[in-house]
Scaffold this motif. Sequence first.
Motif, PDB file in Angstrom:
ATOM      1  N   ARG A 114      19.680 -23.488 -43.978  1.00 59.69           N
ATOM      2  CA  ARG A 114      19.965 -22.353 -44.865  1.00 59.69           C
ATOM      3  C   ARG A 114      20.066 -23.055 -46.336  1.00 59.69           C
ATOM      4  NH1 ARG A 114      25.193 -19.379 -42.954  1.00 59.69           N
ATOM      5  NH2 ARG A 114      24.702 -17.749 -44.026  1.00 59.69           N
ATOM      6  N   GLU A 146      26.637 -15.025 -39.806  1.00 64.54           N
ATOM      7  CA  GLU A 146      26.337 -13.687 -40.070  1.00 64.54           C
ATOM      8  C   GLU A 146      26.249 -13.310 -41.469  1.00 64.54           C
ATOM      9  OE1 GLU A 146      29.161 -14.885 -38.331  1.00 64.54           O
ATOM     10  OE2 GLU A 146      30.805 -13.845 -38.838  1.00 64.54           O
ATOM     11  N   ASP A 147      25.627 -12.112 -41.651  1.00 65.28           N
ATOM     12  CA  ASP A 147      25.480 -11.571 -43.122  1.00 65.28           C
ATOM     13  C   ASP A 147      26.962 -10.697 -43.778  1.00 65.28           C
ATOM     14  OD1 ASP A 147      22.873 -12.961 -43.053  1.00 65.28           O
ATOM     15  OD2 ASP A 147      22.065 -10.916 -42.967  1.00 65.28           O
ATOM     16  N   ILE A 148      27.459 -10.288 -42.630  1.00 64.26           N
ATOM     17  CA  ILE A 148      28.839  -9.721 -43.153  1.00 64.26           C
ATOM     18  C   ILE A 148      29.860 -10.521 -42.577  1.00 64.26           C
ATOM     19  CG2 ILE A 148      30.094  -7.676 -43.232  1.00 64.26           C
ATOM     20  CD1 ILE A 148      27.569  -6.201 -43.256  1.00 64.26           C
ATOM     21  N   VAL A 149      30.792 -11.018 -43.376  1.00 66.53           N
ATOM     22  CA  VAL A 149      31.819 -11.929 -42.795  1.00 66.53           C
ATOM     23  C   VAL A 149      33.102 -11.361 -42.880  1.00 66.53           C
ATOM     24  CG1 VAL A 149      33.057 -14.160 -42.700  1.00 66.53           C
ATOM     25  CG2 VAL A 149      30.426 -14.010 -43.113  1.00 66.53           C
ATOM     26  N   TYR A 150      34.008 -10.991 -41.781  1.00 69.26           N
ATOM     27  CA  TYR A 150      35.252 -10.296 -42.061  1.00 69.26           C
ATOM     28  C   TYR A 150      36.223 -11.585 -42.002  1.00 69.26           C
ATOM     29  CZ  TYR A 150      33.210  -5.819 -41.395  1.00 69.26           C
ATOM     30  OH  TYR A 150      32.603  -4.414 -41.649  1.00 69.26           O
ATOM     31  N   LEU A 151      37.079 -11.739 -43.115  1.00 71.31           N
ATOM     32  CA  LEU A 151      37.995 -12.909 -43.123  1.00 71.31           C
ATOM     33  C   LEU A 151      39.512 -12.378 -42.923  1.00 71.31           C
ATOM     34  CD1 LEU A 151      36.337 -14.882 -46.097  1.00 71.31           C
ATOM     35  CD2 LEU A 151      36.390 -15.372 -43.608  1.00 71.31           C
ATOM     36  N   ILE A 199      33.236 -21.614 -46.485  1.00 67.32           N
ATOM     37  CA  ILE A 199      33.339 -20.681 -45.532  1.00 67.32           C
ATOM     38  C   ILE A 199      32.350 -20.523 -44.691  1.00 67.32           C
ATOM     39  CG2 ILE A 199      34.313 -18.620 -44.988  1.00 67.32           C
ATOM     40  CD1 ILE A 199      36.109 -18.701 -47.394  1.00 67.32           C
ATOM     41  N   SER A 200      31.072 -20.166 -45.317  1.00 72.22           N
ATOM     42  CA  SER A 200      30.106 -19.731 -44.871  1.00 72.22           C
ATOM     43  C   SER A 200      29.245 -20.742 -43.801  1.00 72.22           C
ATOM     44  CB  SER A 200      28.906 -19.554 -45.867  1.00 72.22           C
ATOM     45  OG  SER A 200      28.281 -20.613 -46.306  1.00 72.22           O
ATOM     46  N   LEU A 224      33.155 -20.036 -51.335  1.00 68.28           N
ATOM     47  CA  LEU A 224      32.832 -18.941 -50.145  1.00 68.28           C
ATOM     48  C   LEU A 224      31.464 -19.831 -49.409  1.00 68.28           C
ATOM     49  CD1 LEU A 224      31.974 -15.724 -52.151  1.00 68.28           C
ATOM     50  CD2 LEU A 224      33.775 -16.294 -50.434  1.00 68.28           C
ATOM     51  N   LEU A 225      30.859 -20.913 -49.998  1.00 64.41           N
ATOM     52  CA  LEU A 225      29.927 -21.609 -49.425  1.00 64.41           C
ATOM     53  C   LEU A 225      30.494 -22.612 -48.379  1.00 64.41           C
ATOM     54  CD1 LEU A 225      26.950 -23.003 -49.280  1.00 64.41           C
ATOM     55  CD2 LEU A 225      27.961 -24.704 -51.106  1.00 64.41           C
TER      56      LEU A 225
END
Lengths: 223, 404
Positions: B179, B399-404, B393-394, B390-391
Amino acid sequence: MSEIKNAQEPFRFYTRLHLTELTGLKAANLEQLVELIKNVPGSSIYHHTHKFLQQHQYLSPEPPNDFAYWVTEILGEDDLGERLASVDTIQFTTIRSLREKIMLTIEDYIKEKPSVKNRFANINDEFHFVKSISFILPTNYYAYNLKEFAEVLRKITIDSIYFHIFEARLRLEKGINDFSNWVENSIEDKELAKKISKLDPYTYTLDALRKKLIEIIEKKAGY
Amino acid sequence: MAKIEKYIPIVGQPIIDDLKLIAEKLKGKSIQHINSTSVGGGVAEILNKMVPLMIDLNVDTRWDVIKGGEKYFDITKKFHNALHGKQEDITKDEFDIFMETSRKNMEEITNYSDIVFVHDPQPIVLINKKTNNKWIWRCHVDVSNPDKKVWKFLMDFIPKYNAAVFSAPSYSQQNFPIRQFLIAPSIDPLSDKNKELPQGYIDSVLTKYGIIKDKPMVTQISRFDRLNDPVGVIDAYIEKKKYIDCQLILAGGTAADDPEGIKVFEEVKEKAAKDKDIHILLLSHSDLEVNALQRASTIIIQKSLKEGFGLTVSEALWKSKPVVASNVGGIPLQITHKHSGLLCHSIDGAAFAIKQLLNSPEYAKKLGENGREHIKNNYLITRHLKDYLLLFISLYHSEDIVYL
């Protein structure tokens, strides 16, 4: 002063933060652009139709989407640029339907003007497809009534407003923005809910949108 | 120690609240930055700001620096140039020295963190120590057209990382095995180069360098080298000086070990000698003076032929200055043509844009104001910090939508 009506369920404000992921895909002319628009993930279409809104939130009137900007400024196709900038995003409730509209607009233009296929961008000016990764987090802000709701609207980030108005409606395919949904179902004020959903958020800067929302809510609630 | 709270008056409380919310999600994770130097500009300058801010946000962060001799760093400089597309002859012996030094560093640096963040090519081999933790390779270099031999060498290591980070979309690679994220660099609004200055100090800098206060100032701040095209800037100035009376300021440094840079500086001085309104200023490590010159300028130019990200553009826009800059590298990310500045492709284009801005102060003012807003929203250190968090966490979400 009107009586303050408390909601059955409080509104919890969320925020949406994004990170940009690169796809490595790029287009140098309209044919390549439309081919990639067909195949890139929805999160890429979302990025290129909404990035301008967030990155250039100070600009008014409405800035164009990335496709319109590239076609106009790099390929010099003002006519197509105008058509793409005029794609009325508020009318679309899914990324899929928005993607189809953009594709059709470009394909129709290529049919009308086949010579445009020979127009290539310089090596530094190609269109690079990227996508948005969204991170959705609950904030510590709640509202139990319209007064509190307007107060929180003054304090939260524009990312939060952005999430509830744009992302929830289109990207999460809820069809309606979160604010209208709560006002209608928890405050049970259909008229105000309708007023909010009738706003075309794409024609405001994000700060102007914040002000407009506060104004509508306070006026309706009589504070 | 840098304090995140100090940025509240600039970006607002909600932005800092968001940073705290994300930082909380990294509770229990440790981050380890690795690069090749703790001093100087570039990566070290960023990490010197970023690491204390991460710690202030309660993110368990530390920073390790690899070691290497003079020969090793000569080789890595060649790598750097080759990645920028310059022809470099790197021998097998040199690749061997690079690997040998890397092996020694692998022995010295402990792999103890959940996330290891490796900056630039120098420590890239350390990935061979990877266990079941996450590794990121941060490429600060323009690799849009890299030397194939060096790139192939690096590609022995890159696929072992979990993700790579580039500074501009044009540096991204097609069919890349991992990625790739886009994270642009940033400026620090509280640094000497960018903080607010008293008018008295700005005036004293102008007096020191013999610059007239009430004549429009067109300024380029950059090192004297070919790629920044200072000679082209003088040509553009001469072209429009026929119509408008103004001063040109070219300010920057030269590297003592760069004979080509010294040659360019001599050429520039010779060309400037014919016009008393051209000021050539050799500045070194004087961030406050650079800040003052930018703030005193009417227009800022960055007429680069090739550019990494070009943060001098962000610095100028942050000071609400109208900017004319080349459409190269990361510059078009900072300037949207006709909205937050003017982009150009040639000397004639630059001359025309300068004339347009000097003759239309209201338009120039609007571009500068838009530019400041754009930098405030996108290129300050707080955004950079948010992207890094954020990186991290990613790495735990595909996924493209991440719920935290």
